[in-house]
Design a protein around this motif. Structure first.
Motif, PDB file in Angstrom:
ATOM      1  N   MET A   1       0.860  -1.186   0.000  1.00  0.00           N
ATOM      2  CA  MET A   1       0.000   0.000   0.000  1.00  0.00           C
ATOM      3  C   MET A   1       0.891   1.229   0.000  1.00  0.00           C
ATOM      4  N   GLN A   2       1.234   1.688  -1.164  1.00  0.00           N
ATOM      5  CA  GLN A   2       2.161   2.816  -1.284  1.00  0.00           C
ATOM      6  C   GLN A   2       1.572   4.098  -0.718  1.00  0.00           C
ATOM      7  N   ASP A   3       0.241   4.221  -0.712  1.00  0.00           N
ATOM      8  CA  ASP A   3      -0.372   5.440  -0.218  1.00  0.00           C
ATOM      9  C   ASP A   3      -0.436   5.473   1.312  1.00  0.00           C
ATOM     10  N   VAL A   4      -0.018   4.406   1.968  1.00  0.00           N
ATOM     11  CA  VAL A   4      -0.053   4.350   3.430  1.00  0.00           C
ATOM     12  C   VAL A   4       1.352   4.455   4.013  1.00  0.00           C
ATOM     13  N   ARG A   5       2.352   4.060   3.280  1.00  0.00           N
ATOM     14  CA  ARG A   5       3.702   3.937   3.824  1.00  0.00           C
ATOM     15  C   ARG A   5       4.243   5.255   4.363  1.00  0.00           C
ATOM     16  N   ALA A   6       3.872   6.380   3.713  1.00  0.00           N
ATOM     17  CA  ALA A   6       4.407   7.677   4.153  1.00  0.00           C
ATOM     18  C   ALA A   6       3.926   8.033   5.564  1.00  0.00           C
ATOM     19  N   ALA A   7       2.773   7.550   5.969  1.00  0.00           N
ATOM     20  CA  ALA A   7       2.222   7.888   7.285  1.00  0.00           C
ATOM     21  C   ALA A   7       2.674   6.935   8.373  1.00  0.00           C
ATOM     22  N   LEU A   8       3.436   5.900   8.020  1.00  0.00           N
ATOM     23  CA  LEU A   8       3.875   4.914   9.012  1.00  0.00           C
ATOM     24  C   LEU A   8       5.120   5.436   9.719  1.00  0.00           C
ATOM     25  N   ARG A   9       4.925   6.137  10.848  1.00  0.00           N
ATOM     26  CA  ARG A   9       6.013   6.702  11.632  1.00  0.00           C
ATOM     27  C   ARG A   9       5.788   6.349  13.104  1.00  0.00           C
ATOM     28  N   PRO A  10       6.849   6.229  13.879  1.00  0.00           N
ATOM     29  CA  PRO A  10       6.677   5.981  15.319  1.00  0.00           C
ATOM     30  C   PRO A  10       5.756   7.011  15.940  1.00  0.00           C
ATOM     31  N   GLY A  11       4.881   6.549  16.834  1.00  0.00           N
ATOM     32  CA  GLY A  11       3.906   7.416  17.457  1.00  0.00           C
ATOM     33  C   GLY A  11       2.527   7.275  16.843  1.00  0.00           C
ATOM     34  N   LEU A  12       2.407   6.577  15.684  1.00  0.00           N
ATOM     35  CA  LEU A  12       1.115   6.386  15.034  1.00  0.00           C
ATOM     36  C   LEU A  12       0.305   5.367  15.846  1.00  0.00           C
TER      37      LEU A  12
ATOM     38  N   ALA B   1      -5.315   2.397  15.861  1.00  0.00           N
ATOM     39  CA  ALA B   1      -6.607   2.735  15.255  1.00  0.00           C
ATOM     40  C   ALA B   1      -6.409   3.587  14.009  1.00  0.00           C
ATOM     41  N   ASP B   2      -5.460   4.585  14.101  1.00  0.00           N
ATOM     42  CA  ASP B   2      -5.191   5.407  12.926  1.00  0.00           C
ATOM     43  C   ASP B   2      -4.582   4.566  11.807  1.00  0.00           C
ATOM     44  N   TYR B   3      -3.725   3.606  12.173  1.00  0.00           N
ATOM     45  CA  TYR B   3      -3.128   2.727  11.162  1.00  0.00           C
ATOM     46  C   TYR B   3      -4.213   1.922  10.445  1.00  0.00           C
ATOM     47  N   VAL B   4      -5.191   1.376  11.198  1.00  0.00           N
ATOM     48  CA  VAL B   4      -6.276   0.596  10.580  1.00  0.00           C
ATOM     49  C   VAL B   4      -7.123   1.488   9.682  1.00  0.00           C
ATOM     50  N   GLY B   5      -7.367   2.745  10.140  1.00  0.00           N
ATOM     51  CA  GLY B   5      -8.137   3.667   9.312  1.00  0.00           C
ATOM     52  C   GLY B   5      -7.445   3.949   7.996  1.00  0.00           C
ATOM     53  N   LEU B   6      -6.110   4.129   8.021  1.00  0.00           N
ATOM     54  CA  LEU B   6      -5.369   4.362   6.784  1.00  0.00           C
ATOM     55  C   LEU B   6      -5.468   3.173   5.840  1.00  0.00           C
ATOM     56  N   VAL B   7      -5.339   1.966   6.406  1.00  0.00           N
ATOM     57  CA  VAL B   7      -5.384   0.768   5.558  1.00  0.00           C
ATOM     58  C   VAL B   7      -6.762   0.600   4.941  1.00  0.00           C
TER      59      VAL B   7
ATOM     60  N   ARG C   1      -8.867   2.729   4.040  1.00  0.00           N
ATOM     61  CA  ARG C   1      -9.148   3.710   2.972  1.00  0.00           C
ATOM     62  C   ARG C   1      -8.151   3.628   1.831  1.00  0.00           C
ATOM     63  N   SER C   2      -7.218   2.662   1.915  1.00  0.00           N
ATOM     64  CA  SER C   2      -6.202   2.560   0.869  1.00  0.00           C
ATOM     65  C   SER C   2      -6.828   2.111  -0.443  1.00  0.00           C
ATOM     66  N   ARG C   3      -6.353   2.687  -1.522  1.00  0.00           N
ATOM     67  CA  ARG C   3      -6.880   2.309  -2.826  1.00  0.00           C
ATOM     68  C   ARG C   3      -6.333   0.968  -3.289  1.00  0.00           C
ATOM     69  N   PHE C   4      -5.323   0.468  -2.587  1.00  0.00           N
ATOM     70  CA  PHE C   4      -4.764  -0.834  -2.956  1.00  0.00           C
ATOM     71  C   PHE C   4      -5.504  -2.008  -2.291  1.00  0.00           C
ATOM     72  N   LEU C   5      -6.362  -1.696  -1.306  1.00  0.00           N
ATOM     73  CA  LEU C   5      -7.134  -2.740  -0.618  1.00  0.00           C
ATOM     74  C   LEU C   5      -8.408  -3.038  -1.397  1.00  0.00           C
ATOM     75  N   GLU C   6      -8.658  -4.350  -1.657  1.00  0.00           N
ATOM     76  CA  GLU C   6      -9.894  -4.765  -2.341  1.00  0.00           C
ATOM     77  C   GLU C   6     -10.870  -5.247  -1.270  1.00  0.00           C
ATOM     78  N   LEU C   7     -11.882  -4.399  -1.019  1.00  0.00           N
ATOM     79  CA  LEU C   7     -12.844  -4.725   0.028  1.00  0.00           C
ATOM     80  C   LEU C   7     -13.748  -5.874  -0.419  1.00  0.00           C
ATOM     81  N   PRO C   8     -14.226  -6.706   0.539  1.00  0.00           N
ATOM     82  CA  PRO C   8     -15.183  -7.761   0.190  1.00  0.00           C
ATOM     83  C   PRO C   8     -16.457  -7.155  -0.376  1.00  0.00           C
ATOM     84  N   PRO C   9     -17.171  -7.905  -1.194  1.00  0.00           N
ATOM     85  CA  PRO C   9     -18.399  -7.357  -1.794  1.00  0.00           C
ATOM     86  C   PRO C   9     -19.396  -6.932  -0.722  1.00  0.00           C
ATOM     87  N   GLY C  10     -19.970  -5.747  -0.884  1.00  0.00           N
ATOM     88  CA  GLY C  10     -20.984  -5.243   0.031  1.00  0.00           C
ATOM     89  C   GLY C  10     -20.436  -4.665   1.321  1.00  0.00           C
TER      90      GLY C  10
END
Length: 739
Positions: free
Chosen positions: A120-131, A134-140, A142-151
């Motif tokens: 997930m290239q759009d998430v890697r920039a935000a992965l810093r100590p102190g994150l 819950a914020d990490y899960v929120g970023l993942v 909303r990532s455009r690289f994640l294929e959500l299950p149908p529905g």
């Protein structure tokens, strides 16, 4: 004062500088001031003391400064080690092939390697100590690289991911775009932190998918080959009622061309085509079958169907339809034309055979009735003839017995003895024939009831003891302890009489033993002998009429009817009969008779809790009996009841025994007939104050009257042990005979 002028929080150099300034001011004041009363000297002393104190304080500050410098050096060294360890840890996790991240106990990101979040290239920039996690899960989510299950939305995915985070260990696969897969595993550390590993499993899943596809293709080919191999016609439909599989045999049986079968063919269309050439049976109709096939509940509620159809070509097909998991169903068609034709032919043959059997049965019934009438006539003739012949035979025996021995010479006396023996043999044979006649005719009157086995065996022992002794044999009849069995007394006695007579007759040396063993709710009566034994091949023949092994020429040894009577009487009474024999060692016959459920007397050892021994414990009973076997057996019973028994065989011996012991017994049990000496009643009457009981086989009125006049009890042989025990309890009880 110096402590008030110096701030302890100041650095040591500052404190030293302040102290020097204070000393300089004080020295200057001492030099400028005048004091006529010696105040100047006092100030000097104070300045000297203050200088010493400043010097000591300076040394302390210098020592503290050295310690501080040492601590700073060590802290710097520790920081360098910590930084080196951190760098080593960072280098170590960087070498891990999977993505790695460590969150502390507060779910805050501590560190991660460069592969963490690499999908997930759009998430890697935000992965810093102190994150936060819950914020990490929120970023993942909303990532455009994640294929959500149908529905499922990103928020739904995040909630489900946070819920799984509460588990101690978590492993799951996440699907990414471009058909890529990442396996995520979470593990708790001992201090409550969380380690997350991300592994690319795309190749593994793709390989498994390809392998599954190949396996399905192989299974499909195997299923196709299996279907074609079956002798049945098979068709398979999915949940929508569309054809998904069939074999060639189906078209041949239903007389439908194969080109009409295709994937997706609707069941209704196929049924409509088949109904043109099929005739349904067993209550099945086209509408009913179509309704069954279109049910959507699935195999769990769709009941199997079994019926038959007939084709225009005359084939009879057995049809079986059953639901499958997922809502589909399968139907099979089996050609049962030959079986149905065979059943029809067999039915016709059965009807013909039944008629013939009925006709033959009537013929056999006529023949059986004729045979039964002939057998009944023969039995009646044998019974009548036996009865009529026994009368003159008895008269002849009486006439021979009436001839005085003094009126004839010794030769004639020997001839009469032989004639007497011959008449006895004929009488025995006629009696056996009469018994067999009754058993065969089925008119033997049975009177089944409780039978005291000891009372039956005692006369048989007396009857055969002399005969056995004459042949040089020893006959032993063991008591059964008062066993009561269910049987017909007359026929059971005849069974045992014939078995004992047979054992004595065919035994040349040794002896015969009669005893009984308890087997569950039955008693097995056994007759053992030490005769020549019976070979296994001859064991069935010995029960035939007029059959004897090693038969002698003289009929005085019997005509071979004894065992025949035994077998038929046992069959009539329902008493199992069996034998075991070893040639050269002897034979054992066994008759199993059911117990009546009660016993004439208890076993020798009677529990005290039921009252059997109340009043008998420690009592002395004098037993006077000249028969040693009876004396010993009765003594064991009395001892089992708790009494102390002293024994004697004559009245004189009893008197001598009492004189020697110098005591009087608590009770006396004496036989009336005691040989040549005094009789039992005379002896018992001489013991004043001692309760006495006379036992005798004499049932005459004279003995009963004599005992009553003397105040002595009387009991007939064979003894009723329950009555004997009751007499003893009464004799020893309060207010009883001995009271």
């Amino acid at each position: 004062m110096s402590h008030a002028l110096i701030n302890p929080a100041d650095p040591p150099d500052r404190q030293r500088e302040k102290l020097l300034q204070i000393v300089e001011v004080l020295m200057r004041r001492v030099e400028q001031g005048t004091d006529d009363g010696g105040a100047a000297y006092t100030q000097f002393q104070r300045a000297a003391l203050l200088e010493d104190e400043v010097r000591e304080r300076t040394r302390d500050l210098e020592h503290a400064l050295d310690l501080l410098n040492t601590s700073n050096a060590r802290l710097a060294e520790a920081n360098r080690d910590l930084e080196a360890a951190r760098q080593n840890l960072s280098d170590a996790i960087e070498t891990v092939q999977e993505g790695f991240a460590l969150f502390d106990a507060g779910d805050v990101l501590v560190m991660h390697n460069s592969r963490f979040g690499m999908h997930m290239q759009d998430v890697r920039a935000a992965l810093r100590p102190g994150l936060s996690f819950a914020d990490y899960v929120g970023l993942v989510s909303r990532s455009r690289f994640l294929e959500l299950p149908p529905g499922e939305t990103a928020a739904d995915w995040a909630i489900r991911r946070l819920r799984r985070h509460k588990d101690r260990h978590v492993i799951f696969n996440v699907r990414m775009i471009w058909d890529r897969w990442v396996q995520v595993s979470e593990h708790r550390t001992p201090n409550g932190g969380t380690v997350i590993l991300q592994t690319d499993v795309t190749d593994i899943i793709r390989n498994e998918r390809e392998e599954r596809g190949r396996l399905l293709d192989d299974q499909a080919r195997l299923a196709r080959a299996t279907l074609e191999h079956l002798d049945q016609g098979i068709c398979i439909f999915d949940a929508a009622g569309q054809l998904i599989g069939w074999n060639r045999r189906l078209g041949l049986l239903l007389e439908i061309p194969l080109f009409r079968f295709r994937i997706g063919l609707d069941f209704g269309a196929l049924l409509e085509r088949a109904a043109e050439t099929l005739t349904f049976a067993d209550g099945m109709t086209v509408d009913r079958l179509d309704g069954w096939a279109r049910r959507a509940e699935g195999a769990a509620t769709r009941e199997p169907l079994r019926f038959e159809v007939r084709t225009e070509a005359g084939l009879v097909l057995s049809v079986f339809a059953e639901g499958m998991p997922g809502g589909g169903f399968v139907m099979s068609f089996s050609d049962v034309t030959t079986e149905r034709a065979a059943i029809a032919a067999l039915s016709r043959a059965n009807e013909t055979l039944e008629a013939r059997v009925t006709e033959r049965t009537l013929e056999l019934e006529d023949a059986l009735a004729h045979a039964e009438r002939a057998n009944a006539s023969r039995s009646r003739f044998v019974a009548a003839a036996s009865h009529d012949l026994l009368q003159p035979l008895s008269a002849a025996k009486l006439f021979i017995a009436a001839v005085g021995e003094d009126a004839i010479d010794p030769r004639a006396r020997d001839t009469l003895l032989k004639a007497q023996n011959a008449l006895d043999s004929v009488e025995s044979i006629l009696g056996a024939l009469l018994d067999i006649s009754k058993l065969e005719s089925g008119k033997a009157a049975l009177a089944v009831g409780p039978v005291d086995l000891d009372r039956m065996l005692t006369p048989l022992r007396d009857e055969f003891t002399a005969l056995a002794a004459a042949r040089g044999l020893r006959l032993v009849v063991r008591p059964t302890g008062g066993a009561i069995v269910e049987s017909d007394a007359a026929y059971l006695r005849r069974i045992l009489q014939n078995l004992i007579a047979n054992a004595v007759r065919y035994t040349d040396r040794g002896g015969v033993v009669v005893g009984a063993r308890r087997r569950g709710g039955a008693l097995r009566i056994e007759v053992w002998d030490s005769g020549p034994g019976i070979a296994e091949a001859d064991q069935q023949d010995i029960f035939r009429e007029f059959h004897r092994l090693n038969a002698r020429a003289s009929a005085s040894e019997g005509m071979g009817l004894g065992l025949t009577i035994v077998e038929r009487a046992c069959g009539l009474l329902g008493h199992p009969l069996d034998l075991s024999s070893v040639p050269g060692r002897g034979t054992c016959f066994r008759v199993t008779v059911p117990l009546a459920g009660t016993r004439r007397a208890p076993a020798p050892s009677v529990p005290q809790t039921d009252g059997a021994g109340q009043g008998l414990a420690g009592r002395i009973v004098l037993l006077v009996e000249n028969d040693p076997d009876l004396r010993r057996a009765l003594g064991l019973v009395l001892e089992g009841w708790g009494a102390e028994v002293i024994e004697a065989d004559t009245a004189d011996a009893a008197d001598a025994l009492l004189s020697e012991l110098g005591i009087l017994p608590d009770a006396v049990i004496a036989d009336q007939q005691l040989g040549d000496g005094p009789r039992g009643l005379d002896f018992a009457a001489g013991l004043t104050g001692v309760p006495a009981l006379i036992i005798s086989a004499d049932r005459g009125e004279g003995l009963a009257v004599a005992c009553a006049r003397a105040g002595v009890g009387l009991m007939a042989k064979p003894l009723d042990l329950r009555a004997l025990r009751d007499w003893l309890v009464l004799a020893f009880g309060p207010g009883g005979i001995a009271g």
